[in-house]
Design an enzyme around this catalytic site. Structure first.
Site, PDB file in Angstrom:
ATOM      1  CD  GLU A 159     -13.024  27.997  73.407  1.00 42.51           C
ATOM      2  OE1 GLU A 159     -11.529  28.635  73.446  1.00 42.51           O
ATOM      3  OE2 GLU A 159     -13.279  28.126  74.417  1.00 42.51           O
TER       4      GLU A 159
ATOM      5  CG  ASP B 220       0.524  25.796  28.571  1.00 43.38           C
ATOM      6  OD1 ASP B 220       0.905  24.333  28.695  1.00 43.38           O
ATOM      7  OD2 ASP B 220      -0.625  27.001  29.002  1.00 43.38           O
TER       8      ASP B 220
ATOM      9  CG  ASP C 177      -3.903  29.102  27.576  1.00 39.34           C
ATOM     10  OD1 ASP C 177      -4.000  27.768  27.146  1.00 39.34           O
ATOM     11  OD2 ASP C 177      -2.862  29.621  27.243  1.00 39.34           O
TER      12      ASP C 177
ATOM     13  CG  ASP D 190      -5.874  23.643  28.171  1.00 37.41           C
ATOM     14  OD1 ASP D 190      -5.740  23.265  27.946  1.00 37.41           O
ATOM     15  OD2 ASP D 190      -4.842  25.234  28.182  1.00 37.41           O
TER      16      ASP D 190
ATOM     17  CG  ASP E 135      -4.835  32.087  74.985  1.00 39.56           C
ATOM     18  OD1 ASP E 135      -5.431  32.337  74.334  1.00 39.56           O
ATOM     19  OD2 ASP E 135      -4.895  30.596  75.309  1.00 39.56           O
TER      20      ASP E 135
HETATM   21  P1  ATP Z   1       1.942  26.355  25.288  1.00 38.33           P
HETATM   22  O1  ATP Z   1       3.693  25.951  25.088  1.00 38.33           O
HETATM   23  O2  ATP Z   1       1.780  27.319  25.878  1.00 38.33           O
HETATM   24  O3  ATP Z   1       1.262  24.901  24.978  1.00 38.33           O
HETATM   25  P2  ATP Z   1       2.298  26.682  22.764  1.00 38.33           P
HETATM   26  O4  ATP Z   1       1.526  28.105  22.044  1.00 38.33           O
HETATM   27  O5  ATP Z   1       2.894  26.357  21.916  1.00 38.33           O
HETATM   28  O6  ATP Z   1       1.520  26.813  23.850  1.00 38.33           O
HETATM   29  P3  ATP Z   1      -0.427  26.094  20.932  1.00 38.33           P
HETATM   30  O7  ATP Z   1      -1.385  27.203  21.347  1.00 38.33           O
HETATM   31  O8  ATP Z   1      -1.813  24.909  21.505  1.00 38.33           O
HETATM   32  O9  ATP Z   1       0.062  25.892  21.907  1.00 38.33           O
HETATM   33  O10 ATP Z   1      -0.585  25.782  19.658  1.00 38.33           O
HETATM   34  C1  ATP Z   1       0.314  24.734  19.255  1.00 38.33           C
HETATM   35  C2  ATP Z   1       0.845  24.776  17.453  1.00 38.33           C
HETATM   36  O11 ATP Z   1       0.017  25.088  16.976  1.00 38.33           O
HETATM   37  C3  ATP Z   1       2.061  25.397  17.490  1.00 38.33           C
HETATM   38  O12 ATP Z   1       3.118  25.152  17.690  1.00 38.33           O
HETATM   39  C4  ATP Z   1       1.772  26.150  15.964  1.00 38.33           C
HETATM   40  O13 ATP Z   1       2.788  25.176  15.257  1.00 38.33           O
HETATM   41  C5  ATP Z   1       0.063  26.134  16.023  1.00 38.33           C
HETATM   42  N1  ATP Z   1      -0.335  27.775  15.717  1.00 38.33           N
HETATM   43  C6  ATP Z   1      -0.007  27.986  17.300  1.00 38.33           C
HETATM   44  N2  ATP Z   1      -0.982  29.335  17.101  1.00 38.33           N
HETATM   45  C7  ATP Z   1      -1.357  29.258  15.486  1.00 38.33           C
HETATM   46  C8  ATP Z   1      -1.897  30.246  14.931  1.00 38.33           C
HETATM   47  N3  ATP Z   1      -3.001  31.350  15.824  1.00 38.33           N
HETATM   48  N4  ATP Z   1      -2.576  29.733  13.676  1.00 38.33           N
HETATM   49  C9  ATP Z   1      -2.586  28.644  13.224  1.00 38.33           C
HETATM   50  N5  ATP Z   1      -1.548  28.226  14.163  1.00 38.33           N
HETATM   51  C10 ATP Z   1      -1.206  28.297  15.145  1.00 38.33           C
END
Ligand code: ATP
Length: 877
Positions: free
Chosen positions: A291, A333, A612, A616, A710
């Protein structure tokens, strides 16, 4: 008031709030008293007394209580004071057992409630002219709130500003396509909820854009509150193991009843007293059914969950704890999880120049121009807290802002000088972000993002050179962003990617470094040792990603690194053929993540996936263990996850897997312990009735052992520290039952051993002591003490002397207490109602010695490798 039907100024006036400064603290205080907290009514908590009664509802306990009543009536008829002991004792034992049950339940619940508090929804609110982050529960009508993609709307609110805002409202409207919102609209009276495009509703998620809104209703007054009573909250979800145990309990119950019936009939034929037989049979049934097991499993799970929370892994979904232990693939990621997400801009290249240059504090004019554009097209900011430079916002963006600052340009001044008139926010599908700024009487579109995404939108620029430099910098693990711009004549009607992100002129590249987390390398190595495949999934460039994956040990010789586009070109069967080799997926879209999860799941792997962003959520849901980021994660991602990583750290996932394995192993130990000892009790009574035509254990003794002595070691066993070698074994296959690899057989054999020893003790007692009572006492001592010894045996599959026999302090305490409870009813006058007696020393020692036989047998079995799991042996090869 129908706020959606009113213009913004009327709404502001009605709710008496300043558009700029929000509510004042006094207003908030007053409204909190008037409207209460912004939360939905919770189901009433059960009182301790109610819980206590619930404990007594177990059918076996009910039968026991009926038996107590019958025995009480018989005592009245017999009118012998001694006969009252029995029913009273049954009551005491049942009550003690129920109290232990309530205490355990409370402990488990408190642990889970504390966790719930850690993941409460947050809201960004403007009060007293300042923006702050508060618990959404503290929102009141009139509060000004900021919203952005990924947020869960914290209360019903009327929009007063919106940029490309979209909200998914399926929970209220059934419509799963996000609806576009517009603060400027005034919706007609009595419009249905789905058409009120100037409102956002509590519990719905923002899927795109940004907005500012004024709270119009909170708590039970929200639209969600109105239907809250209809919501079916599946709160106390049971884990698969708990469900299986409940079923096992049922089977054991049936088996036990059958045994009892046989014993009753055999006893009657032997001419035993029907009442005593009846009680013995029922006590035996109580003995046979574990139980306490479901409650102990819950406690072990909740304690594990609390421990995980202390290490920054918040479990949102209890069954995930079990799944964690069998995780065999971890898709993580890169940015922030495997790397530190502390971006520093180190290099730049201006279109037309020959070479890349290092970023300094006094860069040439053209580089400054590039940094200026980059800063204008960024949202983060740099503030000084106690004189220390601190970045707020996306580190990719703050690295650009910081570099500009070092070159004498602050974001605030730039923003003032070149005001932003429009924007298309960043999203990880497009991998671009754009703004429209007014620069010296001209309208300028600035776009920044991944070079490969930008190239198709360029009208001019040295693309070949840019590509080569991009590759060169990426190889050195740098993240490269391209920046482009163009002038336009007028603001388009609709500001979106299609209307502005074309015919751009390439301005240059900026590159930033994001160092790997030092603990990630170790965690990757631990994963591999534990038979878990670490995989990097990133939005970043394939070369940058590969460079870091190599550094961390994720990408090894022979492994593949592919891009999201290459993945799109593969059919499912092609993917199935290659998936084992692919360690890095770069430039992925959120949809790609689902395919990767499903691909591994087709191979029967248990997949943990991090995420994130708002996009996703589906992948997090599809994964066996969805892990959301606590720091950078959106509320939507957290809502879809099983576990939240408060520190966004890959090492935390690996730690959680280790704990998950430990928790599962502990549950297994408890199950083995309780079932083994229960079988021992049944074997003892059953065989004695057949062999000696006597019951060697009175009903009271059986109940005392099973319900009191027990339970304590079992709970303590469940809190055993995680064994050192849990990560030396391969993950448990997905559908492997708890009794696999001979575990079930071993439990039965151990049960037979306990029964055999107790019977031997009884037999010796019959020969050496003059009374049946003496023999019963010997049997009782052997059985009760061998169970305490067994709790120690079950601590590990390794020799007790190797791990240190008294390493589990709780178990030491529980064993001492149990020992005391056993001795209490032998050496005090309580021995009369329990039908026990003080034995001559030699008999006492024989019974004691027999109780230690399981220690010797188990140690020998461990030494000869009979206990070690078959799977562990195999994996250690
Ligand atoms: P993860 O490894 O967490 O997937 P990440 O940050 O590399 O992350 P994303 O955030 O989707 O992935 O970014 C993908 C691409 O978009 C980056 O490699 C960059 O070239 C471009 N990028 C990221 N942040 C910005 C931003 N704030 N403005 C414009 N381009 C961005």
């Amino acid at each position: 008031m129908q706020y959606y039907h009113q213009p913004i100024d009327v709404v502001l006036k009605e709710l008496d709030v300043s558009f700029r400064d929000g509510l004042t603290s006094e207003q908030v205080e007053k409204r909190l008293q008037q409207y209460g907290l912004n939360k939905l009514k919770e189901a009433k908590k059960k009182s301790n007394f109610q819980r206590f009664l619930d404990q007594l509802k177990d059918p076996m306990i009910l039968i026991l209580l009926v038996a107590a009543v019958i025995s009480f009536i018989l005592a009245i008829i017999e009118n012998d004071p001694k006969s009252f002991f029995e029913p009273i004792l049954i009551l005491v034992i049942v009550i003690l057992n129920a109290i232990i049950g309530v205490l355990q339940e409370n402990k488990a619940e408190n642990a889970l409630n504390a966790l719930k508090k850690m993941t409460t929804l947050q809201a960004r609110v403007i009060r007293n002219g300042k923006e702050e982050l508060i618990n959404a529960e503290d929102l009141v009508p009139g509060d000004l709130i900021r919203l952005e993609a990924g947020d869960v709307v914290p209360a019903d609110a009327r929009l007063i500003r919106s940029v490309s805002l979209k909200s998914e409202e399926s929970a209220l409207t059934g419509e799963s396509v996000p609806s576009e919102k517009d603060a400027e609209a005034i919706v007609k009276k009595n419009a249905p909820l789905g058409d009120r495009i100037d409102m956002v509703y509590s519990g719905c998620s923002i899927t795109y854009g940004t907005g500012l809104a004024i709270v119009t209703a909170t708590g039970m007054d929200t639209e969600m509150g109105k239907i809250a009573n209809l919501l079916n909250e599946a709160d106390n979800a049971q884990t698969p193991l708990q469900l299986k145990l409940a079923q096992l309990g049922k089977y054991l119950g049936i088996l036990a009843l059958a045994c009892c019936a046989i014993i009753f009939v055999v006893g009657l034929l032997n001419g035993q007293q029907p009442m005593e037989l009846f009680l013995t049979s029922i006590s035996l049934a109580v003995a046979a059914i574990p139980e306490g097991l479901p409650a102990i499993v819950t406690v072990v799970l909740s304690i594990g969950v609390t421990k995980l929370a202390k290490k920054q892994a918040i479990i949102r979904n209890l069954p995930a704890v079990e799944t964690l232990g069998s995780a065999s693939v971890i898709c993580s990621d890169k940015t922030g999880t495997l790397t530190q997400n502390k971006m520093t801009l180190v290099k730049a290249w201006v279109d037309g120049d020959q070479d890349i240059v290092d970023i300094t504090t006094d860069d040439p004019k053209e580089i400054k121009e590039l940094l200026k554009l980059g800063t204008l097209c960024s949202d983060g900011s740099i503030v000084f807290v106690d004189g220390k430079e601190t970045s707020i916002g996306d580190p990719t963006e703050t690295s650009i802002i910081s570099a500009a600052r070092k070159n004498g340009m602050t974001k605030e001044e730039l923003n003032k000088k070149y005001p932003r008139l429009g924007e298309v926010p960043f999203d990880s599908d497009r991998k671009l972000m754009s703004t429209i700024n007014k620069m010296d009487d001209k309208l300028v579109v600035i776009t920044k993002g991944a070079l490969d995404s930008l190239i198709p939108r360029l009208a001019s620029g040295d693309v070949e050179k840019a590509k080569a430099l991009n590759e060169q910098m990426s190889k050195n693990a740098l993240r490269v962003l391209a920046i482009a711009s163009k002038e336009i004549d007028a603001l388009p009607d609709q500001i979106n990617s299609e209307s502005i992100e074309h015919d751009l002129h390439l301005k240059g590249l900026v590159a930033m470094i994001d160092p790997a987390r030092p603990e990630a390398k170790e965690a990757v190595a631990l994963c591999k040792k534990a038979g878990i495949r670490p995989i990097m999934i990133t939005g970043d460039h394939v070369i940058t990603a590969s460079a870091i994956a190599k550094e961390l040990g994720i990408l090894n010789p022979g492994d593949l690194a592919i891009t999201g586009v290459e993945l799109d070109d593969m059919s499912d069967s092609e993917l199935d053929g290659k998936i084992d080799q692919i360690s890095v997926y770069a430039r992925v879209s959120p949809e790609n993540k689902i395919r990767i999860v499903k691909g591994w799941q087709r191979k029967n792997q248990v997949v943990a996936m991090t995420g994130d962003g708002v996009n996703d959520a589906p992948a997090l849901k599809a994964a066996d263990i969805g892990c959301a980021m606590g720091i950078t994660g959106t509320e939507v991602a957290k809502g879809a996850s099983d576990m939240v990583l408060m520190d966004d750290n890959f090492a935390t996932i690996v730690y959680a897997v280790k704990e998950g394995r430990g928790i599962y192993a502990n549950i297994k130990k408890v199950i083995g312990y309780l079932l083994g000892t229960n079988i021992g009790e049944v074997v003892t009574v059953f065989m004695a009735m057949l062999l000696f035509h006597e019951s060697p254990l009175a009903s009271m003794q059986l109940l005392w052992i099973n319900l009191v002595t027990d339970s304590l070691p079992a709970i303590a066993l469940g809190m055993e520290p995680v064994e050192k070698d849990v990560m030396d074994q391969k993950p448990k296959p997905k559908n492997e039952g708890i009794f696999a690899h001979g575990f079930g057989v071993r439990i039965i054999l151990q049960g037979i051993m306990f029964g055999g020893l107790a019977l031997l003790s009884f037999w010796i007692g019959l020969k050496t002591t003059d009374t049946l009572r003496g023999a019963e006492t010997m049997c009782f001592i052997t059985l009760a003490l061998s169970q305490i010894v067994q709790a120690f045996n079950m601590r590990s599959e390794h020799s007790l002397f190797k791990i240190g026999p008294f390493g589990n302090k709780r178990l030491n305490g529980a064993a001492l207490l149990s020992l005391f409870l056993v001795m209490l009813i032998i050496f005090t006058p309580l021995n009369i109602p329990f039908n026990l007696e003080i034995l001559p020393w030699n008999d006492f020692f024989i019974a004691l010695a027999l109780a230690f036989v399981p220690l010797v047998v188990m140690e020998l079995s461990k030494a000869f490798g009979l206990i070690k799991h078959a799977e562990a042996k195999e994996y250690n090869k």
